[in-house]
Motif scaffolding. Structure first.
Motif, PDB file in Angstrom:
ATOM      1  N   GLY A 117       0.815  -1.210   0.000  1.00  0.00           N
ATOM      2  CA  GLY A 117       0.000   0.000   0.000  1.00  0.00           C
ATOM      3  C   GLY A 117       0.846   1.257   0.000  1.00  0.00           C
ATOM      4  O   GLY A 117       1.709   1.458  -0.849  1.00  0.00           O
ATOM      5  N   PRO A 140      -3.254  -3.208  -1.998  1.00  0.00           N
ATOM      6  CA  PRO A 140      -4.563  -3.788  -1.687  1.00  0.00           C
ATOM      7  C   PRO A 140      -5.667  -2.768  -1.438  1.00  0.00           C
ATOM      8  O   PRO A 140      -6.601  -3.024  -0.674  1.00  0.00           O
ATOM      9  N   THR A 141      -5.580  -1.597  -2.073  1.00  0.00           N
ATOM     10  CA  THR A 141      -6.564  -0.551  -1.794  1.00  0.00           C
ATOM     11  C   THR A 141      -7.990  -0.974  -2.135  1.00  0.00           C
ATOM     12  O   THR A 141      -8.935  -0.583  -1.449  1.00  0.00           O
ATOM     13  N   ALA A 142      -8.166  -1.764  -3.196  1.00  0.00           N
ATOM     14  CA  ALA A 142      -9.517  -2.178  -3.574  1.00  0.00           C
ATOM     15  C   ALA A 142     -10.163  -3.041  -2.496  1.00  0.00           C
ATOM     16  O   ALA A 142     -11.396  -3.099  -2.402  1.00  0.00           O
ATOM     17  N   ASN A 143      -9.346  -3.691  -1.680  1.00  0.00           N
ATOM     18  CA  ASN A 143      -9.891  -4.525  -0.599  1.00  0.00           C
ATOM     19  C   ASN A 143     -10.616  -3.705   0.452  1.00  0.00           C
ATOM     20  O   ASN A 143     -11.422  -4.244   1.218  1.00  0.00           O
ATOM     21  N   VAL A 169      -3.327  -3.546  -9.029  1.00  0.00           N
ATOM     22  CA  VAL A 169      -4.378  -2.780  -8.362  1.00  0.00           C
ATOM     23  C   VAL A 169      -5.718  -3.487  -8.422  1.00  0.00           C
ATOM     24  O   VAL A 169      -6.429  -3.595  -7.404  1.00  0.00           O
ATOM     25  N   ALA A 172      -5.754  -6.597  -6.126  1.00  0.00           N
ATOM     26  CA  ALA A 172      -5.333  -6.345  -4.739  1.00  0.00           C
ATOM     27  C   ALA A 172      -4.471  -7.490  -4.215  1.00  0.00           C
ATOM     28  O   ALA A 172      -4.428  -7.753  -3.016  1.00  0.00           O
TER      29      ALA A 172
END
Length: 261
Positions: A117, A140-143, A169, A172
Motif C-alpha cells: 500500500g 490492496p486498496t480495492a480490498n 491494483v 489487490a
C-alpha cells in the motif's frame, strides 16, 4: 554519526555522507500514519539543507516489514466525517511521497519485509529499491473500497507498465520479491543475509564516483521522465551537463583520469 532532531516515529542518522532513516512502528508493521508522514516530510526538508549528504537509505525496524502502508484506522467512517480532513491528508501524503523523488541525493529503499500500500508507494518514489527475497509487495486498496493515491497510479505505470500496474491494483494481490524484480518494481531481490552488503555496495559505488555528477544525473533523469518531448528533455539535460562541466569536481576527475593513462 550525527542524529538529527528527535522524531516521534522515525530516526534519522547521518554518518560519512549517508543519511539513514528508519521507521519505528514495528508493532503495526511500520504503518504510515499522520505522525510518520509529518516526521518524514521534516526529515527530508532537513536532509535537503545538507548538500554533503551523498545518499539516503530508508528501512523499517525489525524483520517483518518495510512498511505495511497507511494506518487504516484513520479511514473509518463516512466521507462527511472526514471532509475536509481526508483531502488534506491526501495532499500531505503526496507531498511526503514526492520528497525522496525530489531529494538532491539518491534515495534507496532497503526493503526488509512487507512493502504494501502506502509503504510500496513511498518505496516507488525512491530512486532504488533493494529487497530481501522473502519480501511481499502489493497495492490492496480495492480490498478496503479505495483507489491508490498520492500520484501512485502515474508512478506505478512508469515503473512496471500499464498492464502490470492494473493487474496489481485490480486484484489487490501480493507478489513476491522475485516477481517484483522481474517486472522492474525492485532493482535487486537478495537473501536476507546479503541485504546489508548489497545496499552498502551500492552506497559505496555512489560515493566512489563524482558525487555532484550523481546528483546532477538524478536531476537530468527525473527531468527526462517529466519532459513533454525528447527535445525538452535534451535541452534540460544540456543545461545540467554544462552546470556539471563547470564544477571543480569535473575538472579534477578528468585530470586524474588523464594522469592515469
Amino acid at each position: 554519526m550525527v542524529s538529527y532532531s528527535a522524531y516521534e516515529s522515525i530516526t534519522v542518522d547521518v554518518d560519512d555522507g549517508i543519511a539513514t532513516i528508519e521507521f519505528h512502528r514495528p508493532e503495526v508493521y511500520n504503518a504510515l500514519n499522520n505522525e510518520v508522514m509529518l516526521d518524514l516530510k521534516r526529515a527530508f526538508d532537513e536532509i535537503q539543507l545538507n548538500r554533503d549528504i551523498d545518499a539516503v537509505v530508508i528501512t523499517g525496524e525489525g524483520e517483518d516489514a518495510f512498511s505495511a502502508g497507511a494506518d487504516i484506522s484513520q479511514y473509518a467512517g463516512t466521507a462527511e466525517d472526514h471532509d475536509p480532513l481526508q483531502k488534506d491528508r491526501q495532499e500531505l501524503f503526496y507531498e511526503m511521497y514526492q520528497k525522496p523523488y525530489d531529494c538532491h541525493a539518491p534515495v534507496i529503499a532497503k526493503i526488509n519485509g512487507y512493502c504494501v500500500g502506502g509503504g510500496l508507494i513511498f518505496a516507488m518514489y525512491c530512486d532504488l529499491r533493494i529487497a530481501v527475497n522473502d519480501a511481499k509487495f502489493g497495492v490492496p486498496t480495492a480490498n478496503i473500497g479505495q483507489i491508490p493515491t498520492g500520484g501512485s497510479t502515474w508512478r506505478a505505470v512508469e515503473l512496471v507498465g500499464e498492464a502490470k500496474a492494473k493487474e496489481l491494483v485490480y486484484t489487490a494481490g501480493m507478489i513476491d520479491a522475485d516477481e517484483a524484480e522481474r517486472i522492474g518494481l525492485v532493482n535487486h531481490a537478495v537473501p536476507r543475509e546479503e541485504l546489508d552488503e548489497t545496499v552498502d555496495g551500492i552506497v559505496d559505488g555512489i560515493q566512489d564516483t563524482g558525487r555532484e555528477a550523481v546528483k546532477n544525473s538524478k536531476r537530468a533523469i527525473n527531468g527526462a521522465v517529466h519532459a513533454d518531448s525528447l527535445e525538452t528533455a535534451r535541452e534540460q539535460e544540456a543545461e545540467i551537463w554544462w552546470e556539471q562541466f563547470a564544477t571543480d569536481e569535473r575538472r579534477e576527475l578528468v585530470d586524474e583520469f588523464n594522469e592515469g593513462q
